[in-house]
Each structure stands twice: as C-alpha cells, then as structure tokens.
Scaffold this active site. Structure first.
Site, PDB file in Angstrom:
ATOM      1  N   SER A 172       4.668   1.821   8.154  1.00 29.52           N
ATOM      2  CA  SER A 172       4.310   0.837   7.124  1.00 29.52           C
ATOM      3  C   SER A 172       5.491   0.529   6.212  1.00 29.52           C
ATOM      4  O   SER A 172       6.159   1.436   5.712  1.00 29.52           O
ATOM      5  CB  SER A 172       3.145   1.356   6.281  1.00 29.52           C
ATOM      6  OG  SER A 172       1.965   1.424   7.036  1.00 29.52           O
TER       7      SER A 172
ATOM      8  N   HIS B 125       0.822  -1.215   0.000  1.00 28.06           N
ATOM      9  CA  HIS B 125       0.000   0.000   0.000  1.00 28.06           C
ATOM     10  C   HIS B 125       0.855   1.265   0.000  1.00 28.06           C
ATOM     11  O   HIS B 125       0.356   2.340  -0.325  1.00 28.06           O
ATOM     12  CB  HIS B 125      -0.970   0.004   1.192  1.00 28.06           C
ATOM     13  CG  HIS B 125      -0.338   0.210   2.527  1.00 28.06           C
ATOM     14  ND1 HIS B 125      -0.019  -0.828   3.369  1.00 28.06           N
ATOM     15  CD2 HIS B 125       0.005   1.343   3.180  1.00 28.06           C
ATOM     16  CE1 HIS B 125       0.504  -0.343   4.482  1.00 28.06           C
ATOM     17  NE2 HIS B 125       0.531   0.974   4.392  1.00 28.06           N
TER      18      HIS B 125
ATOM     19  N   ASP C 148       0.054  -7.650   1.153  1.00 26.91           N
ATOM     20  CA  ASP C 148       0.473  -6.262   1.376  1.00 26.91           C
ATOM     21  C   ASP C 148       1.990  -6.134   1.487  1.00 26.91           C
ATOM     22  O   ASP C 148       2.513  -5.461   2.383  1.00 26.91           O
ATOM     23  CB  ASP C 148      -0.195  -5.670   2.617  1.00 26.91           C
ATOM     24  CG  ASP C 148      -0.201  -4.140   2.594  1.00 26.91           C
ATOM     25  OD1 ASP C 148       0.270  -3.555   1.604  1.00 26.91           O
ATOM     26  OD2 ASP C 148      -0.663  -3.528   3.574  1.00 26.91           O
TER      27      ASP C 148
END
Length: 206
Positions: free
Chosen positions: A110, A6, A35
């Site tokens: 992330s 993402h 992901d």
C-alpha cells in the site's frame, strides 16, 4: 513522499525509513475518497525521485509493483494492466477511476508505486479485492492513477501547515529513530502502528 491515505490515517507520529536510518515526517495533504496522501519529511532526503505519468497506461501494458509485502525486504512484482476506470466498493465509500492490475499485491505494498516499463509511475497502489465472502480475489488489485495523484500533489505541495497528528495526551513528542521490532499480526497497518507506539513510548520514557 506520496503514499496511500490509509497508511498514515490516525498516525500519532510518522517516520520514513531508509535502510537503518529514518527521518520524521508530517502529512501535508490527504484525500480519503481517493486514498492518497502526501508526506513531507522534516529534512531533505536523498534517493530516486520517480516521475508521474501524464496519462494512464493502456490495457495489457506491462507494469510492476514496488514495495515491502508482508514486511519482507524490497520487492518487485510484475504484472499487466487489466482494466482502466475500475471501481472498488469498500462499504463506506467507493474508490473510482482506478487502474486494475494482476501484479502480485500484498499487505505492505500500500502506498507504493505501480510503474511502467520506462520507470514512470502509472499509479499508487491502494488496495486488493475481496469477494462477497471476504475471501481475497486472486490477481485483482488497484492503484490510483498518476494524473489524479499529480493533481492532488500539486495542490498540497504549496501548503505550509501540515495535517495535525492524532493527540496522544501530554506525552513529549517522540524523537526520530528506527527501532527494530517483530510484528505477528497480519493487518496491513500493524507495522506502522507498532513503529508509532515505539516512538511514542520513547517520548514518554525520556
């Protein structure tokens, strides 16, 4: 460079920053279901090369998340493994086979590593948890396991054709370079979006 899918999803341009410099990069593989993504820089870079663990750490093992939470400087946050083979329902899909940790994870972590005491990567941080009312859950974050990451990376590394960037029309391709800017939005991708827009604007204004 391994990151979360993402982080690079829909990117018109990607640059990997090192201090005050940066290098252009392309996505050579992405797995939206897990992901995770692999980014290849346009030229060799120098830096520490983390090793992926060949097995999952046990529950209660000490771990630490490395990253740039909320756009702050490089940060090390310590925690433990809370559960293995965890799942998170994202509405459009369910992420499975995750490591759950109580290490402090924020927007900006992330794609960063979750490391064990020996410095090896136990997983790649991908998400934090929310309750049914979209309130952030305290001490519940997730990482994709290192063995799953390694399997994908070994496949992607052999690819010669990168994943295509999103089309920005007929504007010239943006050049490399890091441009400082201020982001007021709290979305975890705001900084990446802003950088992509700046790079694109530089290409248009040549």
């Amino acid at each position: 460079v391994v990151t979360a899918a993402h982080v690079v999803r829909g990117a018109a341009a990607i640059s990997v920053a090192f201090g005050s410099t940066s290098v252009d990069a392309t996505v050579v593989g992405a797995n939206e279901e897990a992901d995770i993504a692999l980014v290849r820089t346009d030229r060799p870079i120098q830096g520490h090369q983390f090793q992926l663990r060949t097995s999952e750490p046990p529950v209660a093992a000490d771990v630490a998340a490395l990253g740039f939470p909320l756009g702050r400087p490089f940060t090390f946050t310590k925690g433990t493994v809370g559960a293995l083979d965890a799942e998170q329902d994202r509405g459009d899909r369910v992420l499975r086979n995750l490591i759950q940790t109580d290490a402090a994870i924020n927007y900006g972590n992330s794609g960063g590593p979750l490391i064990t005491q020996d410095g090896q990567v136990a997983g790649i941080v991908v998400t934090i948890d929310f309750d049914d009312y979209n309130n952030r859950a305290e001490g519940i974050a997730y990482a994709v396991t290192a063995p799953r990451v390694a399997s994908a990376v070994n496949e992607w590394k052999s690819r010669s054709a990168p994943v295509a960037f999103r089309d920005c029309g007929t504007a010239p391709a943006p050049g490399s370079g890091f441009f400082p800017f201020t982001v007021s939005a709290d979305h975890d991708q705001a900084s990446s979006i802003g950088q992509s827009l700046l790079l694109h604007g530089q290409g248009i204004n040549r």
